[in-house]
Design a protein around this motif. Structure first.
Motif, PDB file in Angstrom:
ATOM      1  N   PRO A  68      16.713  89.062  92.768  1.00  0.00           N
ATOM      2  CA  PRO A  68      18.038  89.411  92.235  1.00  0.00           C
ATOM      3  C   PRO A  68      18.620  90.725  92.745  1.00  0.00           C
ATOM      4  O   PRO A  68      19.807  90.788  93.101  1.00  0.00           O
ATOM      5  CB  PRO A  68      17.802  89.448  90.718  1.00  0.00           C
ATOM      6  N   GLU A  69      17.819  91.782  92.800  1.00  0.00           N
ATOM      7  CA  GLU A  69      18.368  93.081  93.179  1.00  0.00           C
ATOM      8  C   GLU A  69      18.777  93.160  94.650  1.00  0.00           C
ATOM      9  O   GLU A  69      19.446  94.129  95.065  1.00  0.00           O
ATOM     10  CB  GLU A  69      17.386  94.204  92.853  1.00  0.00           C
ATOM     11  N   PHE A  70      18.403  92.154  95.455  1.00  0.00           N
ATOM     12  CA  PHE A  70      18.758  92.167  96.876  1.00  0.00           C
ATOM     13  C   PHE A  70      19.800  91.110  97.232  1.00  0.00           C
ATOM     14  O   PHE A  70      20.074  90.886  98.422  1.00  0.00           O
ATOM     15  CB  PHE A  70      17.509  91.961  97.738  1.00  0.00           C
ATOM     16  N   ARG A  71      20.385  90.467  96.237  1.00  0.00           N
ATOM     17  CA  ARG A  71      21.349  89.416  96.532  1.00  0.00           C
ATOM     18  C   ARG A  71      22.675  90.003  97.044  1.00  0.00           C
ATOM     19  O   ARG A  71      22.980  91.154  96.815  1.00  0.00           O
ATOM     20  CB  ARG A  71      21.581  88.556  95.286  1.00  0.00           C
ATOM     21  N   ALA A  72      23.423  89.151  97.745  1.00  0.00           N
ATOM     22  CA  ALA A  72      24.726  89.518  98.312  1.00  0.00           C
ATOM     23  C   ALA A  72      24.608  90.608  99.378  1.00  0.00           C
ATOM     24  O   ALA A  72      25.525  91.408  99.571  1.00  0.00           O
ATOM     25  CB  ALA A  72      25.695  89.956  97.214  1.00  0.00           C
ATOM     26  N   ARG A  73      23.474  90.631 100.070  1.00  0.00           N
ATOM     27  CA  ARG A  73      23.280  91.619 101.132  1.00  0.00           C
ATOM     28  C   ARG A  73      22.909  90.960 102.471  1.00  0.00           C
ATOM     29  O   ARG A  73      22.493  91.633 103.402  1.00  0.00           O
ATOM     30  CB  ARG A  73      22.216  92.637 100.719  1.00  0.00           C
ATOM     31  N   THR A 130      20.380  71.326  98.373  1.00  0.00           N
ATOM     32  CA  THR A 130      20.844  72.333  97.413  1.00  0.00           C
ATOM     33  C   THR A 130      21.513  71.657  96.221  1.00  0.00           C
ATOM     34  O   THR A 130      21.948  70.507  96.299  1.00  0.00           O
ATOM     35  CB  THR A 130      21.875  73.293  98.035  1.00  0.00           C
ATOM     36  N   LEU A 131      21.614  72.408  95.144  1.00  0.00           N
ATOM     37  CA  LEU A 131      22.481  71.994  94.056  1.00  0.00           C
ATOM     38  C   LEU A 131      23.927  72.077  94.531  1.00  0.00           C
ATOM     39  O   LEU A 131      24.292  73.003  95.266  1.00  0.00           O
ATOM     40  CB  LEU A 131      22.282  72.896  92.829  1.00  0.00           C
ATOM     41  N   PRO A 132      24.781  71.133  94.128  1.00  0.00           N
ATOM     42  CA  PRO A 132      26.169  71.134  94.606  1.00  0.00           C
ATOM     43  C   PRO A 132      26.945  72.379  94.164  1.00  0.00           C
ATOM     44  O   PRO A 132      26.782  72.868  93.044  1.00  0.00           O
ATOM     45  CB  PRO A 132      26.764  69.874  93.960  1.00  0.00           C
ATOM     46  N   GLY A 133      27.778  72.875  95.077  1.00  0.00           N
ATOM     47  CA  GLY A 133      28.689  73.958  94.736  1.00  0.00           C
ATOM     48  C   GLY A 133      28.068  75.323  94.588  1.00  0.00           C
ATOM     49  O   GLY A 133      28.699  76.240  94.062  1.00  0.00           O
ATOM     50  N   THR A 134      26.837  75.497  95.056  1.00  0.00           N
ATOM     51  CA  THR A 134      26.144  76.771  94.895  1.00  0.00           C
ATOM     52  C   THR A 134      26.368  77.683  96.101  1.00  0.00           C
ATOM     53  O   THR A 134      26.835  77.253  97.156  1.00  0.00           O
ATOM     54  CB  THR A 134      24.638  76.543  94.722  1.00  0.00           C
ATOM     55  N   SER A 135      25.980  78.947  95.936  1.00  0.00           N
ATOM     56  CA  SER A 135      26.054  79.875  97.058  1.00  0.00           C
ATOM     57  C   SER A 135      25.113  79.434  98.178  1.00  0.00           C
ATOM     58  O   SER A 135      25.397  79.655  99.361  1.00  0.00           O
ATOM     59  CB  SER A 135      25.708  81.299  96.607  1.00  0.00           C
ATOM     60  N   SER A 136      23.990  78.787  97.816  1.00  0.00           N
ATOM     61  CA  SER A 136      23.080  78.272  98.842  1.00  0.00           C
ATOM     62  C   SER A 136      23.778  77.239  99.716  1.00  0.00           C
ATOM     63  O   SER A 136      23.629  77.244 100.950  1.00  0.00           O
ATOM     64  CB  SER A 136      21.842  77.653  98.182  1.00  0.00           C
ATOM     65  N   GLN A 137      24.547  76.349  99.112  1.00  0.00           N
ATOM     66  CA  GLN A 137      25.278  75.352  99.897  1.00  0.00           C
ATOM     67  C   GLN A 137      26.306  76.031 100.793  1.00  0.00           C
ATOM     68  O   GLN A 137      26.423  75.697 101.986  1.00  0.00           O
ATOM     69  CB  GLN A 137      25.982  74.351  98.975  1.00  0.00           C
ATOM     70  N   ARG A 138      27.030  76.997 100.264  1.00  0.00           N
ATOM     71  CA  ARG A 138      28.050  77.676 101.064  1.00  0.00           C
ATOM     72  C   ARG A 138      27.422  78.435 102.237  1.00  0.00           C
ATOM     73  O   ARG A 138      27.973  78.446 103.348  1.00  0.00           O
ATOM     74  CB  ARG A 138      28.868  78.617 100.178  1.00  0.00           C
ATOM     75  N   ASN A 139      26.275  79.059 101.997  1.00  0.00           N
ATOM     76  CA  ASN A 139      25.594  79.770 103.083  1.00  0.00           C
ATOM     77  C   ASN A 139      25.186  78.817 104.200  1.00  0.00           C
ATOM     78  O   ASN A 139      25.308  79.135 105.389  1.00  0.00           O
ATOM     79  CB  ASN A 139      24.362  80.503 102.549  1.00  0.00           C
ATOM     80  N   LEU A 140      24.687  77.641 103.827  1.00  0.00           N
ATOM     81  CA  LEU A 140      24.299  76.652 104.837  1.00  0.00           C
ATOM     82  C   LEU A 140      25.515  76.134 105.597  1.00  0.00           C
ATOM     83  O   LEU A 140      25.465  75.958 106.826  1.00  0.00           O
ATOM     84  CB  LEU A 140      23.552  75.499 104.170  1.00  0.00           C
TER      85      LEU A 140
END
Length: 254
Positions: free
Chosen positions: A194-199, A225-235
């Motif tokens: 968590p403390e390293f997210r968005a970096r 990925t789960l739909p609509g997540t930041s993981s999907q957007r990153n991919l």
């Protein structure tokens, strides 16, 4: 499925980890409550009978474990009525994303933005660090992470698995793995503390694994990925596209 349970049997013989094939599915037990306890691929390329479902359900009922089915939209179409009649409900949806690797040594990839994140393949002595980092990224709470370490130890212990660790200023920030099978590089087990997210850790991990998969001669890279997540957007930013959505169904016992 089978590789995970083989690793778990070596790590914890008392757990009773097991796996068998039923109607095209890899039916695995890795402990009650484990996300590895599920049936993958039921009804893909084969028809499913009521007897098949009874056998599969008995496998989990004997172990007092809910039945979790990971179902492709291309599975036997007769399953939908059979599962409705047996009290299954939807647990979650997952998007399957794919991108082609064209063998041009990375020339087709967008240049990775400069960041403070470094990514390297995990060495022999870094396994414990990788496991704890990825577990903390998924479960956030340290106690919950420790309770679920076996999941990531099993994933890391597969012969086809290659693990990567992301660091920021030398501190573990996140991790992920590549599982290679017949020219397909599966990107799994990816998380960030968590403390390293968005970096930039996720982007850096995807980029490093794409280059590694290309070097191994893989034709395709795949992730879920789960739909609509930041993981999907990153991919998607790295060229992946959703090719289908699958569903997890669950049946619990009284």
């Amino acid at each position: 499925g089978r590789e995970n349970t083989e690793v778990l049997r070596r790590l914890n013989p008392d757990l009773g980890a097991d796996c068998k094939m039923i109607a095209g599915a890899s039916v695995a037990f890795a402990g009650v409550g484990s996300p590895l306890s599920q049936a993958l691929g039921l009804g893909l390329g084969v028809g499913v009978t009521a007897e098949d479902l009874y056998e599969l359900e008995d496998f989990y009922r004997y172990r007092r474990c809910p039945v979790v089915l990971d179902l492709s939209p291309y599975a036997d179409p007769g399953l939908k009525d059979m599962l409705a009649d047996r009290g299954y409900r939807i647990l979650e949806f997952n998007n399957v994303l794919l991108r082609e690797l064209d063998g041009t040594n990375g020339a087709d990839l967008d240049e990775l933005p400069a960041s403070e994140v470094s990514v390297a393949q995990v060495g022999v002595n870094e396994g414990e660090t990788w496991v704890m980092t990825v577990a903390r990224g998924f479960f956030e709470d340290d106690e919950a992470a420790r309770e679920n370490l076996d999941i990531f130890i099993a994933m890391m212990g597969r012969r086809s698995t290659h693990c990567f660790l992301a660091t920021v200023d030398g501190e573990p920030a996140g991790g992920g793995l590549v599982c290679v099978h017949e020219g397909v590089a599966g990107f799994y087990g990816t998380s960030t503390i968590p403390e390293f997210r968005a970096r930039g850790s996720q982007a850096a991990l995807i980029h490093a694994r794409l280059e590694y998969a290309r070097a191994l001669g893989c034709d395709l890279a795949l992730s879920v990925t789960l739909p609509g997540t930041s993981s999907q957007r990153n991919l998607e930013r790295r060229g992946f596209r959703t090719v289908y959505t699958k569903v997890q169904m669950i049946r619990t016992w009284e």
